[in-house]
Design a protein around this motif. Structure first.
Motif, PDB file in Angstrom:
ATOM      1  N   ASP A   1       0.832  -1.214   0.000  1.00 35.50           N
ATOM      2  CA  ASP A   1       0.000   0.000   0.000  1.00 35.50           C
ATOM      3  C   ASP A   1       0.861   1.256   0.000  1.00 35.50           C
ATOM      4  O   ASP A   1       0.518   2.258  -0.641  1.00 35.50           O
ATOM      5  CB  ASP A   1      -0.937  -0.009   1.205  1.00 35.50           C
ATOM      6  CG  ASP A   1      -2.007  -1.084   1.106  1.00 35.50           C
ATOM      7  OD1 ASP A   1      -2.321  -1.503  -0.025  1.00 35.50           O
ATOM      8  OD2 ASP A   1      -2.523  -1.502   2.154  1.00 35.50           O
ATOM      9  N   ASN A   2       1.969   1.222   0.726  1.00 30.68           N
ATOM     10  CA  ASN A   2       2.868   2.373   0.738  1.00 30.68           C
ATOM     11  C   ASN A   2       3.521   2.585  -0.628  1.00 30.68           C
ATOM     12  O   ASN A   2       3.744   3.725  -1.046  1.00 30.68           O
ATOM     13  CB  ASN A   2       3.945   2.198   1.804  1.00 30.68           C
ATOM     14  CG  ASN A   2       3.399   2.371   3.210  1.00 30.68           C
ATOM     15  OD1 ASN A   2       2.332   2.945   3.409  1.00 30.68           O
ATOM     16  ND2 ASN A   2       4.109   1.862   4.195  1.00 30.68           N
ATOM     17  N   LEU A   3       3.830   1.491  -1.327  1.00 35.15           N
ATOM     18  CA  LEU A   3       4.396   1.611  -2.665  1.00 35.15           C
ATOM     19  C   LEU A   3       3.390   2.243  -3.619  1.00 35.15           C
ATOM     20  O   LEU A   3       3.754   3.076  -4.467  1.00 35.15           O
ATOM     21  CB  LEU A   3       4.828   0.237  -3.186  1.00 35.15           C
ATOM     22  CG  LEU A   3       5.414   0.208  -4.598  1.00 35.15           C
ATOM     23  CD1 LEU A   3       6.688   1.048  -4.683  1.00 35.15           C
ATOM     24  CD2 LEU A   3       5.685  -1.239  -5.041  1.00 35.15           C
ATOM     25  N   VAL A   4       2.114   1.855  -3.498  1.00 38.08           N
ATOM     26  CA  VAL A   4       1.071   2.472  -4.322  1.00 38.08           C
ATOM     27  C   VAL A   4       1.007   3.985  -4.061  1.00 38.08           C
ATOM     28  O   VAL A   4       0.914   4.786  -4.999  1.00 38.08           O
ATOM     29  CB  VAL A   4      -0.293   1.811  -4.043  1.00 38.08           C
ATOM     30  CG1 VAL A   4      -1.417   2.580  -4.727  1.00 38.08           C
ATOM     31  CG2 VAL A   4      -0.292   0.359  -4.509  1.00 38.08           C
ATOM     32  N   ALA A   5       1.059   4.378  -2.781  1.00 31.72           N
ATOM     33  CA  ALA A   5       1.038   5.805  -2.440  1.00 31.72           C
ATOM     34  C   ALA A   5       2.291   6.511  -2.935  1.00 31.72           C
ATOM     35  O   ALA A   5       2.243   7.669  -3.369  1.00 31.72           O
ATOM     36  CB  ALA A   5       0.895   5.977  -0.928  1.00 31.72           C
ATOM     37  N   TYR A   6       3.419   5.819  -2.895  1.00 31.73           N
ATOM     38  CA  TYR A   6       4.702   6.378  -3.337  1.00 31.73           C
ATOM     39  C   TYR A   6       4.688   6.696  -4.829  1.00 31.73           C
ATOM     40  O   TYR A   6       5.313   7.660  -5.283  1.00 31.73           O
ATOM     41  CB  TYR A   6       5.807   5.373  -3.006  1.00 31.73           C
ATOM     42  CG  TYR A   6       7.183   5.718  -3.500  1.00 31.73           C
ATOM     43  CD1 TYR A   6       7.948   6.691  -2.870  1.00 31.73           C
ATOM     44  CD2 TYR A   6       7.741   5.040  -4.587  1.00 31.73           C
ATOM     45  CE1 TYR A   6       9.229   6.991  -3.318  1.00 31.73           C
ATOM     46  CE2 TYR A   6       9.021   5.336  -5.037  1.00 31.73           C
ATOM     47  CZ  TYR A   6       9.753   6.311  -4.405  1.00 31.73           C
ATOM     48  OH  TYR A   6      11.015   6.603  -4.839  1.00 31.73           O
TER      49      TYR A   6
ATOM     50  N   ARG B   1       3.753  13.914  -2.174  1.00 29.26           N
ATOM     51  CA  ARG B   1       3.069  12.618  -2.093  1.00 29.26           C
ATOM     52  C   ARG B   1       2.961  12.214  -0.613  1.00 29.26           C
ATOM     53  O   ARG B   1       3.915  11.687  -0.041  1.00 29.26           O
ATOM     54  CB  ARG B   1       3.825  11.544  -2.866  1.00 29.26           C
ATOM     55  CG  ARG B   1       3.760  11.686  -4.376  1.00 29.26           C
ATOM     56  CD  ARG B   1       4.461  10.525  -5.057  1.00 29.26           C
ATOM     57  NE  ARG B   1       4.286  10.549  -6.498  1.00 29.26           N
ATOM     58  CZ  ARG B   1       5.090  11.203  -7.352  1.00 29.26           C
ATOM     59  NH1 ARG B   1       6.116  11.893  -6.870  1.00 29.26           N
ATOM     60  NH2 ARG B   1       4.869  11.167  -8.635  1.00 29.26           N
ATOM     61  N   PRO B   2       1.819  12.456   0.021  1.00 25.24           N
ATOM     62  CA  PRO B   2       1.674  12.102   1.442  1.00 25.24           C
ATOM     63  C   PRO B   2       1.708  10.589   1.653  1.00 25.24           C
ATOM     64  O   PRO B   2       1.295   9.815   0.781  1.00 25.24           O
ATOM     65  CB  PRO B   2       0.295  12.674   1.809  1.00 25.24           C
ATOM     66  CG  PRO B   2      -0.032  13.649   0.737  1.00 25.24           C
ATOM     67  CD  PRO B   2       0.627  13.133  -0.505  1.00 25.24           C
TER      68      PRO B   2
END
Length: 404
Positions: free
Chosen positions: A175-180, A295-296
């Motif tokens: 999920d963090n990679l998607v946000a990144y 990108r939060p």
């Protein structure tokens, strides 16, 4: 215990369930260290599979590089300290003391890695049984790349625990990679100010920036510049946030926050800023267009946007005053009812600072009592009010990239 952990994670998010699991594990690790596994549990296999669509990626090679850079080398936002070797083919996870190595998969669309040193996991995990596989697929009709991440290993005891931990860790990193990789949030602030020329204003901005910009924290430390990658770099203490000016042209400045993240109290994956000074129809008046592409991290959008708006708006106000009223001071006065019939000045502060803005706004504040009380519990508004912006000034957020 497994049901409770799963319910906590579903109801209150990842960390609630994960913390419950960690404390449960710490409580039983000592038992595992001095007991032997039962024969029936020696070959129990734990398997986890996660799939995510990666937007903003146009090729499998880009997706692989992004996974290596963000997840493997930087940790993917999981609660651990990651130390990578010089070739970025191996990493050490602290405080667990475990080591993971990249291995050759034989497929161009796949990355594989193994847990080669178990560290504190040695009491429960069977050595040489761990294998992680990250496959990337892209359909011709789709512009996004699909990531399929699978992990398998054998555990001696407590399969429910390791399944829950693995599922949580892989899900969090995915999920963090998607946000990144997501399309950033774009903040734009417009401020009008007087000056001689865009070139002179840009030089003055750089000087004002390296001196702290009048923010209510310690004056930043000016770091040595390499002369190639950046023009100037500062370290704000606290929170040890490093900002670098990458380029300065006749009317444009590009800067970047070099080390955002949880450890520097700025929960974003990236922060890139651009300031432009555009002439207006009026003589010696310019429009400062301050853009921030950020990108939060997951769940931190509201905090990041509020904080970014507060800081950029304060810096814009301070710089405008710095140009139009150089050396200006604002007095701090004691109210008459505290010392007698007259106000007494006890100190003076620079007008182009946050505190100077607060004092000036307070002395000119003719709002109603309830409006002033409401403002008092909104510190991000201190130093400015609704009437502070000139016509055409203001800020807004959108989901977009900065225009080239």
């Amino acid at each position: 215990v497994e049901l409770i952990a799963g319910s906590l994670r579903e109801e209150y998010g990842f960390f609630a369930g994960f913390i419950f699991i960690v404390f449960g594990y710490l409580g039983i690790t000592s038992e595992a260290a001095f007991s032997s596994p039962s024969p029936s549990s020696c070959h129990n296999v734990v398997e986890v599979q996660i799939a995510r669509d990666l937007s903003g990626i146009t090729s499998i090679e880009q997706a692989k590089n992004a996974w290596k850079d963000y997840v493997f080398e930087k940790g993917g936002g999981v609660p651990a300290v990651v130390l990578s070797d010089s070739g970025n083919e191996s990493r050490l996870l602290l405080p667990l003391g475990a080591r993971e190595d990249l291995v050759q998969s034989g497929n161009d669309d796949e990355i594989q890695y193994q847990l080669t040193e178990l560290g504190l996991w040695k009491y429960d995990l069977i050595p040489d049984s761990h294998l992680g596989s990250v496959k990337f697929e892209q359909e011709e009709a789709k512009s996004t790349v699909t990531m399929k991440w699978s992990v398998s290993f054998r555990a001696k005891n407590r399969l429910w625990l390791w399944r829950e931990v693995s599922q949580s860790m892989v899900s969090l990193a995915s999920d963090n990679l998607v946000a990144y990789l997501a399309t950033p949030r774009l903040f734009t602030r417009t401020t009008y100010m007087k000056g001689s020329s865009p070139e002179d204003i840009a030089k003055e901005w750089v000087d004002f920036f390296v001196k702290g910009g009048g923010l209510p924290i310690n004056q930043p430390v000016l770091l040595p510049s390499d002369g190639q990658m950046d023009v100037a770099s500062i370290l704000r203490i606290p929170p040890f946030l490093r900002e670098s000016i990458l380029s300065v042209s006749d009317n444009e400045i590009i800067y970047k926050v070099m080390n955002p993240g949880i450890w520097t109290a700025y929960p974003v994956h990236s922060h890139l800023g651009r300031i432009r000074f555009v002439p207006t129809d009026e003589d010696n008046k310019f429009r400062m267009l301050w853009e921030v592409e950020v990108r939060p991290m997951r769940g931190a959008t509201f905090i990041v946007e509020t904080f970014t708006d507060m800081v950029i708006s304060t810096l814009s106000r301070n710089f405008k005053v710095h140009l139009e009223d150089p050396g200006g001071k604002v007095p701090m006065k004691l109210p008459p009812n505290m010392i007698g019939d007259e106000e007494k000045v006890i100190a003076h502060f620079s007008k182009d600072s946050w505190l100077g803005g607060v004092l000036e706004a307070y002395s000119n504040d003719d709002r109603k009592a309830w409006e002033r009380l409401l403002s008092a519990i909104q510190p991000w508004t201190w130093g400015r009010n609704i009437s502070w912006d000139e016509k055409g000034e203001g800020a807004n957020w959108e989901t977009a990239h900065m225009e080239q």
